[in-house]
Design a protein around this motif. Structure first.
Motif, PDB file in Angstrom:
ATOM      1  N   LEU A  21       0.827  -1.210   0.000  1.00 54.75           N
ATOM      2  CA  LEU A  21       0.000   0.000   0.000  1.00 54.75           C
ATOM      3  C   LEU A  21       0.858   1.255   0.000  1.00 54.75           C
ATOM      4  CD1 LEU A  21      -2.912  -0.898   2.467  1.00 54.75           C
ATOM      5  CD2 LEU A  21      -2.860  -1.095  -0.025  1.00 54.75           C
ATOM      6  N   ALA A  22       2.009   1.193   0.655  1.00 53.97           N
ATOM      7  CA  ALA A  22       2.903   2.351   0.717  1.00 53.97           C
ATOM      8  C   ALA A  22       3.350   2.792  -0.677  1.00 53.97           C
ATOM      9  CB  ALA A  22       4.108   2.042   1.590  1.00 53.97           C
ATOM     10  N   GLN A  23       3.375   1.848  -1.632  1.00 56.58           N
ATOM     11  CA  GLN A  23       3.794   2.170  -2.996  1.00 56.58           C
ATOM     12  C   GLN A  23       2.792   3.087  -3.711  1.00 56.58           C
ATOM     13  OE1 GLN A  23       4.551  -1.460  -5.206  1.00 56.58           O
ATOM     14  NE2 GLN A  23       5.333  -2.494  -3.383  1.00 56.58           N
ATOM     15  N   PHE A  24       1.564   3.141  -3.193  1.00 56.62           N
ATOM     16  CA  PHE A  24       0.506   3.867  -3.880  1.00 56.62           C
ATOM     17  C   PHE A  24       0.118   5.164  -3.173  1.00 56.62           C
ATOM     18  CE2 PHE A  24       0.122  -0.572  -5.096  1.00 56.62           C
ATOM     19  CZ  PHE A  24       0.064  -0.470  -6.480  1.00 56.62           C
ATOM     20  N   ARG A  25       0.930   5.589  -2.213  1.00 61.56           N
ATOM     21  CA  ARG A  25       0.667   6.856  -1.540  1.00 61.56           C
ATOM     22  C   ARG A  25       1.464   7.973  -2.194  1.00 61.56           C
ATOM     23  NH1 ARG A  25       1.535   3.526   3.490  1.00 61.56           N
ATOM     24  NH2 ARG A  25      -0.549   2.764   4.067  1.00 61.56           N
ATOM     25  N   GLY A  26       0.882   9.172  -2.172  1.00 63.53           N
ATOM     26  CA  GLY A  26       1.541  10.300  -2.804  1.00 63.53           C
ATOM     27  C   GLY A  26       1.155  10.410  -4.270  1.00 63.53           C
ATOM     28  N   THR A  27       1.995  11.037  -5.064  1.00 62.70           N
ATOM     29  CA  THR A  27       1.739  11.164  -6.501  1.00 62.70           C
ATOM     30  C   THR A  27       2.209   9.905  -7.205  1.00 62.70           C
ATOM     31  OG1 THR A  27       1.966  13.573  -6.428  1.00 62.70           O
ATOM     32  CG2 THR A  27       2.195  12.509  -8.576  1.00 62.70           C
ATOM     33  N   ILE A  28       1.299   9.248  -7.899  1.00 63.92           N
ATOM     34  CA  ILE A  28       1.606   8.021  -8.612  1.00 63.92           C
ATOM     35  C   ILE A  28       1.156   8.166 -10.065  1.00 63.92           C
ATOM     36  CG2 ILE A  28       1.329   6.630  -6.515  1.00 63.92           C
ATOM     37  CD1 ILE A  28      -1.380   5.666  -7.703  1.00 63.92           C
ATOM     38  N   VAL A  29       1.592   7.240 -10.902  1.00 61.30           N
ATOM     39  CA  VAL A  29       1.139   7.204 -12.294  1.00 61.30           C
ATOM     40  C   VAL A  29       0.129   6.076 -12.413  1.00 61.30           C
ATOM     41  CG1 VAL A  29       1.811   6.858 -14.693  1.00 61.30           C
ATOM     42  CG2 VAL A  29       3.306   8.139 -13.147  1.00 61.30           C
ATOM     43  N   GLN A  30      -1.073   6.402 -12.886  1.00 58.74           N
ATOM     44  CA  GLN A  30      -2.162   5.429 -12.935  1.00 58.74           C
ATOM     45  C   GLN A  30      -2.722   5.348 -14.354  1.00 58.74           C
ATOM     46  OE1 GLN A  30      -6.316   6.164 -11.273  1.00 58.74           O
ATOM     47  NE2 GLN A  30      -5.528   4.777  -9.701  1.00 58.74           N
ATOM     48  N   GLN A  31      -2.943   4.124 -14.811  1.00 64.41           N
ATOM     49  CA  GLN A  31      -3.589   3.916 -16.109  1.00 64.41           C
ATOM     50  C   GLN A  31      -5.084   3.732 -15.879  1.00 64.41           C
ATOM     51  OE1 GLN A  31      -2.097   0.666 -18.433  1.00 64.41           O
ATOM     52  NE2 GLN A  31      -3.118   1.341 -20.304  1.00 64.41           N
ATOM     53  N   PRO A  32      -5.920   4.608 -16.445  1.00 63.73           N
ATOM     54  CA  PRO A  32      -7.368   4.502 -16.225  1.00 63.73           C
ATOM     55  C   PRO A  32      -7.925   3.188 -16.771  1.00 63.73           C
ATOM     56  CG  PRO A  32      -6.784   6.638 -17.158  1.00 63.73           C
ATOM     57  CD  PRO A  32      -5.569   5.772 -17.268  1.00 63.73           C
ATOM     58  N   PRO A  71      -0.486  11.107 -14.082  1.00 64.24           N
ATOM     59  CA  PRO A  71      -0.203  11.274 -12.652  1.00 64.24           C
ATOM     60  C   PRO A  71      -1.467  11.638 -11.879  1.00 64.24           C
ATOM     61  CG  PRO A  71       0.560  13.187 -13.885  1.00 64.24           C
ATOM     62  CD  PRO A  71       0.089  12.190 -14.894  1.00 64.24           C
ATOM     63  N   VAL A  72      -1.647  11.013 -10.729  1.00 61.56           N
ATOM     64  CA  VAL A  72      -2.738  11.342  -9.812  1.00 61.56           C
ATOM     65  C   VAL A  72      -2.157  11.341  -8.402  1.00 61.56           C
ATOM     66  CG1 VAL A  72      -4.562  10.366 -11.276  1.00 61.56           C
ATOM     67  CG2 VAL A  72      -3.413   8.900  -9.602  1.00 61.56           C
ATOM     68  N   ARG A  73      -2.918  11.906  -7.478  1.00 53.03           N
ATOM     69  CA  ARG A  73      -2.403  11.994  -6.109  1.00 53.03           C
ATOM     70  C   ARG A  73      -3.318  11.268  -5.135  1.00 53.03           C
ATOM     71  NH1 ARG A  73       1.408  13.925  -3.233  1.00 53.03           N
ATOM     72  NH2 ARG A  73       1.077  14.331  -1.010  1.00 53.03           N
ATOM     73  N   GLY A  93      -9.402  12.743 -10.432  1.00 55.86           N
ATOM     74  CA  GLY A  93      -8.886  11.873 -11.477  1.00 55.86           C
ATOM     75  C   GLY A  93      -8.476  10.492 -11.056  1.00 55.86           C
ATOM     76  N   VAL A  94      -8.587  10.170  -9.760  1.00 56.41           N
ATOM     77  CA  VAL A  94      -8.179   8.842  -9.291  1.00 56.41           C
ATOM     78  C   VAL A  94      -9.308   7.845  -9.552  1.00 56.41           C
ATOM     79  CG1 VAL A  94      -7.555   7.440  -7.283  1.00 56.41           C
ATOM     80  CG2 VAL A  94      -6.628   9.756  -7.534  1.00 56.41           C
ATOM     81  N   TYR A  95      -8.982   6.717 -10.154  1.00 55.20           N
ATOM     82  CA  TYR A  95      -9.927   5.616 -10.324  1.00 55.20           C
ATOM     83  C   TYR A  95      -9.636   4.575  -9.241  1.00 55.20           C
ATOM     84  CZ  TYR A  95     -11.639   7.238 -14.870  1.00 55.20           C
ATOM     85  OH  TYR A  95     -12.230   7.961 -15.871  1.00 55.20           O
ATOM     86  N   ILE A  96     -10.586   4.387  -8.328  1.00 55.47           N
ATOM     87  CA  ILE A  96     -10.382   3.403  -7.270  1.00 55.47           C
ATOM     88  C   ILE A  96     -10.365   1.998  -7.872  1.00 55.47           C
ATOM     89  CG2 ILE A  96     -11.139   2.624  -4.996  1.00 55.47           C
ATOM     90  CD1 ILE A  96     -10.269   5.538  -5.111  1.00 55.47           C
ATOM     91  N   ARG A  97     -11.094   1.794  -8.960  1.00 52.32           N
ATOM     92  CA  ARG A  97     -11.041   0.513  -9.666  1.00 52.32           C
ATOM     93  C   ARG A  97      -9.618   0.201 -10.132  1.00 52.32           C
ATOM     94  NH1 ARG A  97     -14.264   0.737 -14.675  1.00 52.32           N
ATOM     95  NH2 ARG A  97     -14.470   2.976 -14.408  1.00 52.32           N
ATOM     96  N   ALA A  98      -8.964   1.210 -10.694  1.00 51.11           N
ATOM     97  CA  ALA A  98      -7.589   1.018 -11.161  1.00 51.11           C
ATOM     98  C   ALA A  98      -6.649   0.787  -9.983  1.00 51.11           C
ATOM     99  CB  ALA A  98      -7.143   2.227 -11.973  1.00 51.11           C
TER     100      ALA A  98
END
Length: 290
Positions: free
Chosen positions: A107-118, A147-149, A172-177
């Motif tokens: 989970l720590a890998q996904f905190r902060g600004t990350i790059v997400q594919q919708p 990038p999303v935060r 812009g964050v997709y919880i599904r993704a």
């Protein structure tokens, strides 16, 4: 007749689209009243859906950048076509023995600004069409990662194969993704099995009204929230009658002593009449409300 201006904080039920909720409220208040929603929720999701009425619809953009909160159930071991429970299974893998420490490390890998594919099944536009329309037609499309935060991502509980997470994030964050990517990082895949939105900006689940409680115009009026609530971080400028008249006509007024670059302007009765931005020694209206 009572003026219908403000926000409704709806607890959206599963099985309804955001547009379904808007249509329900429009039937209650009449076609002459503007109605809009602030923040789409998938049909299977529940939780906070702000609905704006009349001139409050012009404040929806103030909620676009607002932080949002979610409670999600990630089901590990199965990846689906839509990244949630509505899709068809694509890949099924056994869920390995995972310790809480290992979950926290992922989970720590996904905190902060990350790059997400919708998700491919999303409302994003591709060549002038919705991505989900193309995906349903069988087209192979790839949406660019962006990038999303994610401000907070907490482990609530883990009862294999279900992982419950609490998320606070920006636009812009997709919880599904996010569910898909957490499953991938754990080596077994995963999808979003359930989602509840817990807040949007100042609107919290505790104040949300079940849609079934809105049965007529009077019930809508009873639950309206003043539009100013979405401007709580804007300084308040109380105008004189003369200043209010100028602002209502789109004219600038002297800035005075308020040390700020933007402000919400009220007339002498306390009614919100405009959003102002500072231009040197003057306040200039950027949005004026009737």
């Amino acid at each position: 007749m009572t003026e219908l201006v403000g926000f409704l904080v709806i607890d959206k039920p599963a099985g309804f689209t955001s547009h379904d909720v808007v249509a329900h409220i429009r039937r209650l208040v009449g076609k002459t009243v503007k109605v809009g929603h602030a923040g789409t929720l998938d049909p299977s999701a529940t939780g906070v859906l702000p609905i704006a009425l009349s001139s409050a619809t012009r404040l929806i953009d103030q909620l676009v950048d607002a932080r949002k909160g979610y409670l999600g159930v990630v089901r590990l071991g199965v990846q689906t076509t839509t990244d949630d429970r509505e899709g068809e299974p694509m890949v099924t893998r056994p869920v390995p023995d995972i310790t809480v420490a290992e979950l926290e490390a992922v989970l720590a890998q996904f905190r902060g600004t990350i790059v997400q594919q919708p998700p491919v099944f999303s409302a994003l536009h591709v060549d002038g069409q919705r991505a989900y329309t193309l995906a349903r037609a069988g087209a192979e499309i790839t949406l660019a990662a962006r990038p999303v935060r994610i401000d907070q991502l907490m482990l609530v509980s883990y009862d294999p194969p279900d992982l419950v997470i609490a998320v606070e994030c920006g636009k812009g964050v997709y919880i599904r993704a996010l569910a898909r990517d957490i499953g991938t990082a754990l080596g077994c895949g995963g999808h979003l099995a359930a989602l509840q939105r817990t807040f949007v900006g100042p609107f919290r689940l505790e104040q949300a009204i079940p849609l079934a409680e809105l049965t007529d115009r009077a019930s809508v009026i009873r639950h309206l929230v003043p539009p100013d609530i979405v401007l709580s971080d804007w300084p308040l400028l109380q105008l004189s009658a003369a200043e209010a008249s100028r602002v209502r006509n789109g004219m600038a007024i002297p800035a005075g002593n308020l040390d700020a670059t933007r402000a919400r302007a009220h007339d002498p009765t306390g009614k919100l009449i405009a959003l102002l931005h500072r231009d040197g020694a003057y306040w200039r209206p950027v949005k004026v409300f009737n």
